[in-house]
Design a protein around this motif. Sequence first.
Motif, PDB file in Angstrom:
ATOM      1  N   ILE A  41       0.857  -1.183   0.000  1.00  0.00           N
ATOM      2  CA  ILE A  41       0.000   0.000   0.000  1.00  0.00           C
ATOM      3  C   ILE A  41       0.893   1.233   0.000  1.00  0.00           C
ATOM      4  N   PRO A  42       0.700   2.130  -0.978  1.00  0.00           N
ATOM      5  CA  PRO A  42       1.508   3.348  -1.004  1.00  0.00           C
ATOM      6  C   PRO A  42       1.250   4.206   0.246  1.00  0.00           C
ATOM      7  N   GLU A  43       2.299   4.817   0.748  1.00  0.00           N
ATOM      8  CA  GLU A  43       2.201   5.669   1.928  1.00  0.00           C
ATOM      9  C   GLU A  43       1.170   6.782   1.721  1.00  0.00           C
ATOM     10  N   SER A  44       1.138   7.351   0.512  1.00  0.00           N
ATOM     11  CA  SER A  44       0.188   8.434   0.228  1.00  0.00           C
ATOM     12  C   SER A  44      -1.254   7.940   0.302  1.00  0.00           C
ATOM     13  N   ALA A  45      -1.506   6.665  -0.019  1.00  0.00           N
ATOM     14  CA  ALA A  45      -2.855   6.115   0.061  1.00  0.00           C
ATOM     15  C   ALA A  45      -3.303   6.009   1.520  1.00  0.00           C
ATOM     16  N   VAL A  46      -2.383   5.655   2.393  1.00  0.00           N
ATOM     17  CA  VAL A  46      -2.706   5.585   3.829  1.00  0.00           C
ATOM     18  C   VAL A  46      -3.015   6.988   4.344  1.00  0.00           C
ATOM     19  N   ASN A  47      -2.178   7.962   3.974  1.00  0.00           N
ATOM     20  CA  ASN A  47      -2.405   9.346   4.401  1.00  0.00           C
ATOM     21  C   ASN A  47      -3.731   9.875   3.865  1.00  0.00           C
ATOM     22  N   ALA A  48      -4.055   9.571   2.612  1.00  0.00           N
ATOM     23  CA  ALA A  48      -5.314  10.018   2.014  1.00  0.00           C
ATOM     24  C   ALA A  48      -6.507   9.374   2.717  1.00  0.00           C
ATOM     25  N   PHE A  49      -6.381   8.100   3.072  1.00  0.00           N
ATOM     26  CA  PHE A  49      -7.452   7.401   3.777  1.00  0.00           C
ATOM     27  C   PHE A  49      -7.713   8.064   5.127  1.00  0.00           C
ATOM     28  N   VAL A  50      -6.636   8.354   5.852  1.00  0.00           N
ATOM     29  CA  VAL A  50      -6.778   9.002   7.165  1.00  0.00           C
ATOM     30  C   VAL A  50      -7.398  10.389   7.002  1.00  0.00           C
ATOM     31  N   ASP A  51      -6.924  11.161   6.026  1.00  0.00           N
ATOM     32  CA  ASP A  51      -7.464  12.502   5.794  1.00  0.00           C
ATOM     33  C   ASP A  51      -8.958  12.456   5.446  1.00  0.00           C
ATOM     34  N   ALA A  52      -9.340  11.500   4.607  1.00  0.00           N
ATOM     35  CA  ALA A  52     -10.730  11.395   4.168  1.00  0.00           C
ATOM     36  C   ALA A  52     -11.669  10.980   5.303  1.00  0.00           C
ATOM     37  N   HIS A  53     -11.140  10.298   6.314  1.00  0.00           N
ATOM     38  CA  HIS A  53     -11.982   9.800   7.400  1.00  0.00           C
ATOM     39  C   HIS A  53     -11.767  10.547   8.711  1.00  0.00           C
ATOM     40  N   THR A  54     -11.091  11.677   8.644  1.00  0.00           N
ATOM     41  CA  THR A  54     -10.873  12.485   9.834  1.00  0.00           C
ATOM     42  C   THR A  54     -12.098  13.376  10.061  1.00  0.00           C
ATOM     43  N   VAL A  55     -12.619  13.317  11.252  1.00  0.00           N
ATOM     44  CA  VAL A  55     -13.801  14.099  11.612  1.00  0.00           C
ATOM     45  C   VAL A  55     -13.340  15.325  12.397  1.00  0.00           C
ATOM     46  N   PRO A  56     -13.716  16.527  11.928  1.00  0.00           N
ATOM     47  CA  PRO A  56     -13.292  17.734  12.650  1.00  0.00           C
ATOM     48  C   PRO A  56     -14.006  17.846  13.993  1.00  0.00           C
ATOM     49  N   PRO A  57     -13.369  18.502  14.953  1.00  0.00           N
ATOM     50  CA  PRO A  57     -13.994  18.648  16.268  1.00  0.00           C
ATOM     51  C   PRO A  57     -15.212  19.571  16.201  1.00  0.00           C
ATOM     52  N   VAL A  58     -16.119  19.367  17.126  1.00  0.00           N
ATOM     53  CA  VAL A  58     -17.320  20.191  17.228  1.00  0.00           C
ATOM     54  C   VAL A  58     -16.948  21.482  17.931  1.00  0.00           C
ATOM     55  N   THR A  59     -17.363  22.601  17.361  1.00  0.00           N
ATOM     56  CA  THR A  59     -17.144  23.881  18.043  1.00  0.00           C
ATOM     57  C   THR A  59     -18.445  24.311  18.682  1.00  0.00           C
ATOM     58  N   LEU A  60     -18.374  24.638  19.933  1.00  0.00           N
ATOM     59  CA  LEU A  60     -19.560  25.048  20.686  1.00  0.00           C
ATOM     60  C   LEU A  60     -19.780  26.541  20.526  1.00  0.00           C
ATOM     61  N   ARG A  61     -21.023  26.895  20.285  1.00  0.00           N
ATOM     62  CA  ARG A  61     -21.370  28.321  20.192  1.00  0.00           C
ATOM     63  C   ARG A  61     -21.578  28.876  21.588  1.00  0.00           C
ATOM     64  N   SER A  62     -21.169  30.090  21.773  1.00  0.00           N
ATOM     65  CA  SER A  62     -21.380  30.715  23.086  1.00  0.00           C
ATOM     66  C   SER A  62     -22.854  31.099  23.247  1.00  0.00           C
ATOM     67  N   ALA A  63     -23.316  31.099  24.473  1.00  0.00           N
ATOM     68  CA  ALA A  63     -24.718  31.390  24.756  1.00  0.00           C
ATOM     69  C   ALA A  63     -25.016  32.879  24.695  1.00  0.00           C
ATOM     70  N   ALA A  64     -24.010  33.691  24.597  1.00  0.00           N
ATOM     71  CA  ALA A  64     -24.211  35.145  24.614  1.00  0.00           C
ATOM     72  C   ALA A  64     -24.671  35.700  23.315  1.00  0.00           C
TER      73      ALA A  64
END
Length: 64
Positions: A41-64
């Motif tokens: 498996i090419p190294e770039s394919a592993v990196n692309a797989f990880v990038d494609a399945h990375t979920v960004p963190p949830v940002t909480l909105r302030s109540a103000a």
Amino acid sequence: MDRLLTVQEVAERLGTGVRFPRRLIEERRITFVKVGRHVRIPESAVNAFVDAHTVPPVTLRSAA
């Protein structure tokens, strides 16, 4: 040119057992290269797989 990784090396990088990358290969969900009867498996394919399945963190909105 990319470094070609063994299934064992991919499993170690992903922190999984070898069954997971083998399943990715079987289901054609990751790019791979056949070298005789060996699979690499090419190294770039592993990196692309990880990038494609990375979920960004949830940002909480302030109540103000």
